[in-house]
Design a protein around this motif. Structure first.
Motif, PDB file in Angstrom:
ATOM      1  N   GLU A 172       3.858   6.800   0.855  1.00 48.71           N
ATOM      2  CA  GLU A 172       3.961   5.651   1.751  1.00 48.71           C
ATOM      3  C   GLU A 172       5.203   5.858   2.599  1.00 48.71           C
ATOM      4  O   GLU A 172       6.316   5.494   2.225  1.00 48.71           O
ATOM      5  CB  GLU A 172       4.056   4.335   0.965  1.00 48.71           C
ATOM      6  CG  GLU A 172       3.844   3.132   1.890  1.00 48.71           C
ATOM      7  CD  GLU A 172       4.404   1.835   1.334  1.00 48.71           C
ATOM      8  OE1 GLU A 172       5.471   1.858   0.692  1.00 48.71           O
ATOM      9  OE2 GLU A 172       3.780   0.783   1.554  1.00 48.71           O
ATOM     10  N   ASP A 198       7.942   1.791  -5.904  1.00 45.03           N
ATOM     11  CA  ASP A 198       8.045   2.546  -4.652  1.00 45.03           C
ATOM     12  C   ASP A 198       9.399   3.253  -4.684  1.00 45.03           C
ATOM     13  O   ASP A 198      10.440   2.598  -4.777  1.00 45.03           O
ATOM     14  CB  ASP A 198       7.951   1.547  -3.485  1.00 45.03           C
ATOM     15  CG  ASP A 198       8.126   2.192  -2.123  1.00 45.03           C
ATOM     16  OD1 ASP A 198       8.913   3.137  -1.990  1.00 45.03           O
ATOM     17  OD2 ASP A 198       7.471   1.721  -1.165  1.00 45.03           O
ATOM     18  N   ARG A 256      11.755   1.222   7.412  1.00 46.95           N
ATOM     19  CA  ARG A 256      10.657   1.128   8.379  1.00 46.95           C
ATOM     20  C   ARG A 256      10.660   2.267   9.388  1.00 46.95           C
ATOM     21  O   ARG A 256       9.648   2.505  10.055  1.00 46.95           O
ATOM     22  CB  ARG A 256      10.753  -0.203   9.129  1.00 46.95           C
ATOM     23  CG  ARG A 256      10.502  -1.415   8.227  1.00 46.95           C
ATOM     24  CD  ARG A 256       9.177  -2.078   8.525  1.00 46.95           C
ATOM     25  NE  ARG A 256       8.876  -3.139   7.572  1.00 46.95           N
ATOM     26  CZ  ARG A 256       9.035  -4.438   7.834  1.00 46.95           C
ATOM     27  NH1 ARG A 256       9.489  -4.841   8.995  1.00 46.95           N
ATOM     28  NH2 ARG A 256       8.721  -5.328   6.910  1.00 46.95           N
ATOM     29  N   ARG A 294       1.566 -10.597   1.449  1.00 45.32           N
ATOM     30  CA  ARG A 294       3.004 -10.899   1.578  1.00 45.32           C
ATOM     31  C   ARG A 294       3.317 -12.350   1.238  1.00 45.32           C
ATOM     32  O   ARG A 294       2.463 -13.228   1.345  1.00 45.32           O
ATOM     33  CB  ARG A 294       3.454 -10.676   3.025  1.00 45.32           C
ATOM     34  CG  ARG A 294       3.409  -9.223   3.465  1.00 45.32           C
ATOM     35  CD  ARG A 294       3.975  -9.104   4.883  1.00 45.32           C
ATOM     36  NE  ARG A 294       3.719  -7.778   5.425  1.00 45.32           N
ATOM     37  CZ  ARG A 294       4.523  -6.733   5.250  1.00 45.32           C
ATOM     38  NH1 ARG A 294       5.638  -6.853   4.562  1.00 45.32           N
ATOM     39  NH2 ARG A 294       4.212  -5.572   5.779  1.00 45.32           N
ATOM     40  N   HIS A 324      12.247   1.889  -2.380  1.00 44.55           N
ATOM     41  CA  HIS A 324      12.933   0.635  -2.740  1.00 44.55           C
ATOM     42  C   HIS A 324      13.840   0.831  -3.955  1.00 44.55           C
ATOM     43  O   HIS A 324      14.896   0.227  -4.050  1.00 44.55           O
ATOM     44  CB  HIS A 324      11.915  -0.472  -3.011  1.00 44.55           C
ATOM     45  CG  HIS A 324      11.094  -0.813  -1.810  1.00 44.55           C
ATOM     46  ND1 HIS A 324      11.644  -1.280  -0.642  1.00 44.55           N
ATOM     47  CD2 HIS A 324       9.767  -0.714  -1.584  1.00 44.55           C
ATOM     48  CE1 HIS A 324      10.686  -1.472   0.244  1.00 44.55           C
ATOM     49  NE2 HIS A 324       9.537  -1.135  -0.301  1.00 44.55           N
ATOM     50  N   GLU A 352       5.416  -5.509  -6.116  1.00 50.22           N
ATOM     51  CA  GLU A 352       6.419  -4.538  -5.664  1.00 50.22           C
ATOM     52  C   GLU A 352       7.662  -5.255  -5.154  1.00 50.22           C
ATOM     53  O   GLU A 352       7.557  -6.142  -4.296  1.00 50.22           O
ATOM     54  CB  GLU A 352       5.828  -3.702  -4.519  1.00 50.22           C
ATOM     55  CG  GLU A 352       6.828  -2.763  -3.845  1.00 50.22           C
ATOM     56  CD  GLU A 352       6.280  -2.093  -2.583  1.00 50.22           C
ATOM     57  OE1 GLU A 352       5.547  -2.754  -1.827  1.00 50.22           O
ATOM     58  OE2 GLU A 352       6.585  -0.918  -2.367  1.00 50.22           O
TER      59      GLU A 352
HETATM   60  O1  LIG Z   1       8.050  -2.616   5.161  1.00 49.56           O
HETATM   61  C1  LIG Z   1       7.228  -3.320   4.574  1.00 49.56           C
HETATM   62  O2  LIG Z   1       6.958  -4.452   4.912  1.00 49.56           O
HETATM   63  C2  LIG Z   1       6.553  -2.771   3.388  1.00 49.56           C
HETATM   64  C3  LIG Z   1       5.262  -3.165   3.056  1.00 49.56           C
HETATM   65  C4  LIG Z   1       4.650  -2.624   1.946  1.00 49.56           C
HETATM   66  C5  LIG Z   1       5.292  -1.712   1.163  1.00 49.56           C
HETATM   67  O3  LIG Z   1       4.730  -1.130   0.083  1.00 49.56           O
HETATM   68  C6  LIG Z   1       6.573  -1.328   1.497  1.00 49.56           C
HETATM   69  O4  LIG Z   1       7.183  -0.423   0.715  1.00 49.56           O
HETATM   70  C7  LIG Z   1       7.198  -1.838   2.596  1.00 49.56           C
END
Ligand SMILES: O=C(O)c1ccc(O)c(O)c1
Ligand SMILES: [Mg+2]
Length: 615
Positions: A244, A170, A212, A69, A173, A139
């Protein structure tokens, strides 16, 4: 090049438990690989090399390690620290045998809004990765500080122009932003390094919270995953399809079951993709057309059985068939068939009844079962329950048995005619639909099951306020509407106080004349549910119905609904029997296609009232 298959992968974040639970579940469901979340590794008792070995033993590759990150576009002093941090992760990845790391777009206040700087720093990172035979998948998080759309991340990747730097796309997103997706098919071949898939219900809320907490497996939400994946494949992507899904319910549920639900969604998704030159897509046996509801079966006991017999008699049913060898009765009125089974097949609370089985006529029962099995539905042994005929049967997620029969001859052979005639004709034509309340944790799983396994079309999802909390219903049907299922669930986990009226099961029978049917049921002394006067006063206000019509509705306890096209529903309910089941009689007019959801709260309140006055 020979056409290969798409690998199927699941992120460890999708399922509950610790890493051993997760990889065991992924392997058992048939996945080829996993996306390993850092959190799952950090709390695991094994070294990365041990994790690699365990995965390999189970036939799982580690397709992606994530996430790295807040890396890109930082002031110079931070860059060195970020690169040092990345080197530690590369060490871990080398031990894991993972070659791709996900870098999600920065959310850090320290990040600078400068694409050139982002590209430059990502290229530096890609250099380091390349030196170790690894690569970076970048991403765009929908809530990234400066980079939040896929096309922006693609501009940066292009600008960096590094062989070890590509995109991670993704679907959440991309599709949550309602961004244009047509250009995805034009991304340079080979530059999409990884594909993450998630569906979601349409919600108007903060996108981070949405992502989330509310992601779903493909086919369970409202996103066009098929179109999205087709675009990515058109760009030459041949890597894994990787789920995911961040979902609070899935993260608490049995991981083995969630992994099967997840795999079912991928199998179904792949089945619907357009043919690809470079990929050998796996196709399912086509869903054979389903024609009608053949019968519905309730398990009963010595207390609930007679109660249901009385109710059925009052609706004009007769006990027409007796099973050759088991305490199982066939009850009929017109083409409505109900089976009462008092042979104990499952543990049951004394005095209760449950809708345990329903049968649909299929143009090809064996193919229906083959498709179900290909979608990981457990096939049921033919001798299960009451049956002697060789019916194709599978188990729905909540354990309900679904039978596929070719015609009446196969299942009816189990029954000897009793010669009993109905006490009167109530004009019931056949089964219109089944109302199947689902356990809260498995509502979306059940929807995907009925849609993919039976090939039913999903109609609407409705939400309504009811006495014991908000309810959601989702309906499925054949194109001709001859088979309909309405799944219901409390919108939030059913509270401890809420009584059983929240999750009943019912069978709805159709009539061509609701008033004649209601009068015939009255003459038989059949069951009736009291509808409050307030309801009729409100009907007058809402629909401006003529007074004499409202009077006739009131006399028989008939409920009314009208859709925006002028289609009308007239329906009535029986009380609840055996704690959980009831019947409905309905007449659709003018193409009414719903289920009278607006009246469900009236029914639930009336059922609650009946219980109170009975106790
Ligand atoms: O919610 C997140 O932080 C997060 C992390 C990794 C990913 O690939 C994602 O799509 C979201
Ligand atoms: Mg992602």
């Amino acid at each position: 090049m020979t056409a290969g298959r798409l690998r199927r992968s699941i992120a460890t974040v999708c399922v509950s438990g610790t890493l051993d639970d997760k990889i065991a579940a992924a392997a058992a469901a048939g996945f080829d690989g996993i996306e390993l979340f850092e959190n799952d590794l950090v709390v695991a008792p094994w070294s990365p090399a041990e994790v690699r070995a365990r995965c390999a033993d189970l036939g799982l590759g580690i397709e992606l390690y994530q996430p790295l990150r807040d890396f890109e576009a930082v002031p110079a002093p931070l860059l060195a620290a970020n690169l040092a941090r990345a080197e530690h992760k590369f060490d871990v990845m080398a031990e894991l045998g993972a070659d791709t790391v996900l870098v999600c777009s920065s959310v850090s206040p320290a990040a600078i809004d400068d694409d050139g700087l982002a590209a430059e720093q990502l290229a530096l990172l890609a250099d380091r990765a390349q030196a170790r035979g690894m690569r970076i998948a970048y991403e765009a998080l929908a809530w990234g500080r400066h980079v939040s759309t896929w096309d922006h991340s693609w501009r940066i990747v292009r600008q960096a122009d590094h062989p070890a730097l590509g995109l991670c796309l993704d679907s959440f997103h991309v599709l949550s932003r309602e961004a244009g997706t047509d250009d995805i098919a034009r991304i340079t071949p080979g530059k999409i390094f990884f594909l993450q898939l998630a569906d979601a219900p349409y919600l108007r809320m903060d996108v981070l919270q949405w992502s989330r907490h509310h992601r779903l497996f493909p086919g369970q939400g409202t996103f066009d995953l098929t179109g999205f994946v087709a675009g990515v494949l058109a760009a030459g992507y041949t890597g894994p399809l990787s789920l995911e899904v961040f979902n609070d319910v899935f993260r608490q549920a049995d991981p083995r079951r969630t992994a099967i639900d997840a795999m079912r969604s991928l199998i179904s998704l792949e089945d619907g993709l357009p043919a690809q030159p470079a990929i050998e897509l796996r196709r399912l046996p086509a869903a054979p057309p389903l024609s009608v509801h053949a019968f519905s079966e309730f398990t009963v006991d010595g207390r609930s059985g007679p109660v249901l017999q009385d109710a059925l008699r009052g609706l004009g049913f007769a006990h027409t068939g007796q099973h050759r060898s088991k305490p199982v009765e066939l009850w009929e009125q017109g083409a409505c068939r109900v089976v009462l089974n008092s042979a104990v097949t499952r543990p049951q609370t004394p005095g209760t009844a449950a809708l345990s089985t329903f049968a649909l006529t299929s143009a090809d029962p064996r193919r229906s079962r083959a498709r179900a099995e290909a979608l990981l539905a457990p096939a049921l042994p033919r001798t299960r329950g009451s049956r002697e005929a060789d019916l194709a049967a599978v188990a729905a997620p909540d354990g309900t048995s679904v039978f596929f029969s070719a015609d009446d001859n196969d299942w009816r052979a189990d029954f000897l005619a009793t010669g009993e005639q109905p006490a009167g004709d109530t004009g019931l034509l056949g089964t219109d639909h089944l109302g199947l309340a689902q356990p809260f944790d498995h509502f979306d799983e059940a929807g995907l099951f009925y849609h993919s396994v039976l090939g039913l079309t999903q109609l609407t999802t409705e939400e309504y306020a009811a006495p014991f909390g908000l309810m959601r219903s989702r309906a499925f049907s054949t194109p001709q509407r001859t088979v309909r299922l309405a799944l219901t669930v409390a919108l939030l986990r059913r509270g401890e106080w809420a009584p059983a009226v929240v999750d009943p099961q019912h069978v709805a029978f159709a009539t061509a004349d609701i008033f004649a049917t209601a009068a015939a049921v009255d003459r038989l002394g059949g069951p009736a549910m009291q509808v409050p006067d307030n309801y009729y006063a409100d009907l007058v206000a809402r629909f401006a119905l003529p007074g004499d019509l409202v009077e006739r509705l009131r006399r028989h306890g008939i409920l009314y609904d009208r859709d925006q096209h002028g289609g009308e529903l007239f329906h009535l309910y029986t009380p609840v029997y055996g704690g959980r089941v009831f019947f409905e009689i309905l007449q659709r007019r003018g193409g009414y296609d719903g289920f009278g959801e607006a009246n469900a709260p009236v029914r639930m309140a009336a059922h609650r009232h009946l219980r109170l006055s009975a106790s």
